[in-house]
Every structure is written in C-alpha cells, then in structure tokens.
Design a protein around this motif. Structure first.
Motif: not given
Length: 161
Positions: A70-71, A74
């Motif tokens: 997810q990091k 993003s």
C-alpha cells in the motif's frame, strides 16, 4: 445375362460388413463435495494441524506485505521499504511453497484412500463418472444435474469405516 444381377447382388451382400445393432448405453454421472469428504476423514485433524501451522506463519508475513504494498502504491515508500518488500515477498513465497509441500504430504494418504472409496462407491452404485461439485461448477461443465446423483454421504459413510 439376367442371372448376373442376382449373383452380383448376393456377392455384394456377402461383402457388406455385418454391424450389430446395439443400443447406446447411458453413462451415469455422480457428484461429490470433496471438501466435505476430506473434512469427514478420521485423519483430517493431521491435515488441519499443518494448515493451521501454515496460517500462523504466513498471515503475519501477508499482513506486512499488504502494508508495504500500500505504501509503495501510494508513492510514500522509501527505497529501504521497497527493498524490504522484495525481501519479504521472497520469504513469503518460500514459506508458501514449504507449507504447500507439507500440506500435500499430510493429505496424500487421505486423498489416496478417498479415491479408492470413491471408485468403490461409484462401481457399487452403477456410476461410470464421478465429478467434484466445485470443479464442475467452476468450469461450467455441468449446467444441470438431476436429484439422486450426489454420492457425498455414501463416500463419507465408507471413509469413516
């Protein structure tokens, strides 16, 4: 010359292949819920214990991977976090292979016995083909099946003997 026609006709009949007129045999197809049969096996607890151990090791790795992914998606992941993701993903894949092998080894005696039982139940009940519900449904191979073709209960009964 008229005698040639009947002689040729008789010779022609003798040369014609004789084909037996047989009625096509119907194929009786049965179905089982293989998951239910495996879970009903007396030794299923051994397989479940291996699966539980696998979950205990794999779930934390999967959680960490999800967070790092997810990091990365993003755009907020550092170079170290991206490298950690690659390392963790390799560790997860290695652990997944290890546990898949162990689960298969634990389940093989059960599935071998179950296959023999399915064959016996099918033969005893006049079935020529037995399919798994999930496979038949997922493949769209079967769109309709009449009642009375489910052999799951009979196979479970036989497995428990």
């Amino acid at each position: 010359m008229l005698w040639i026609v009947p002689v040729l006709a008789a010779v022609g009949l003798m040369g014609a292949p004789l084909v037996a007129q047989t009625k096509p045999q119907a194929v009786k197809i049965g179905f089982i819920n293989s998951d239910a049969v495996i879970e009903a096996h007396p030794d299923y607890a051994k397989v479940k214990a291996v699966r539980d151990q696998a979950d205990k090791e794999l779930k934390p790795l999967q959680t960490q991977l999800t967070q790092l992914q997810q990091k990365i998606q993003s755009g907020q992941a550092s170079a170290k976090e991206q490298q950690d993701f690659q390392t963790l993903r390799q560790a997860y894949n290695d652990a997944l292979k290890k546990w898949a092998t162990r689960t298969e080894e634990a389940g093989k005696p059960l599935t071998d016995q179950i296959d023999k039982v399915i064959k016996k139940v099918a033969e005893d009940n006049g079935f020529q083909v037995v399919m798994d519900y999930k496979v038949a449904q997922a493949s769209s191979l079967v769109v309709y099946a009449a009642d009375g073709l489910d052999l799951t209960a009979k196979v479970i009964e036989e497995v428990k003997k």
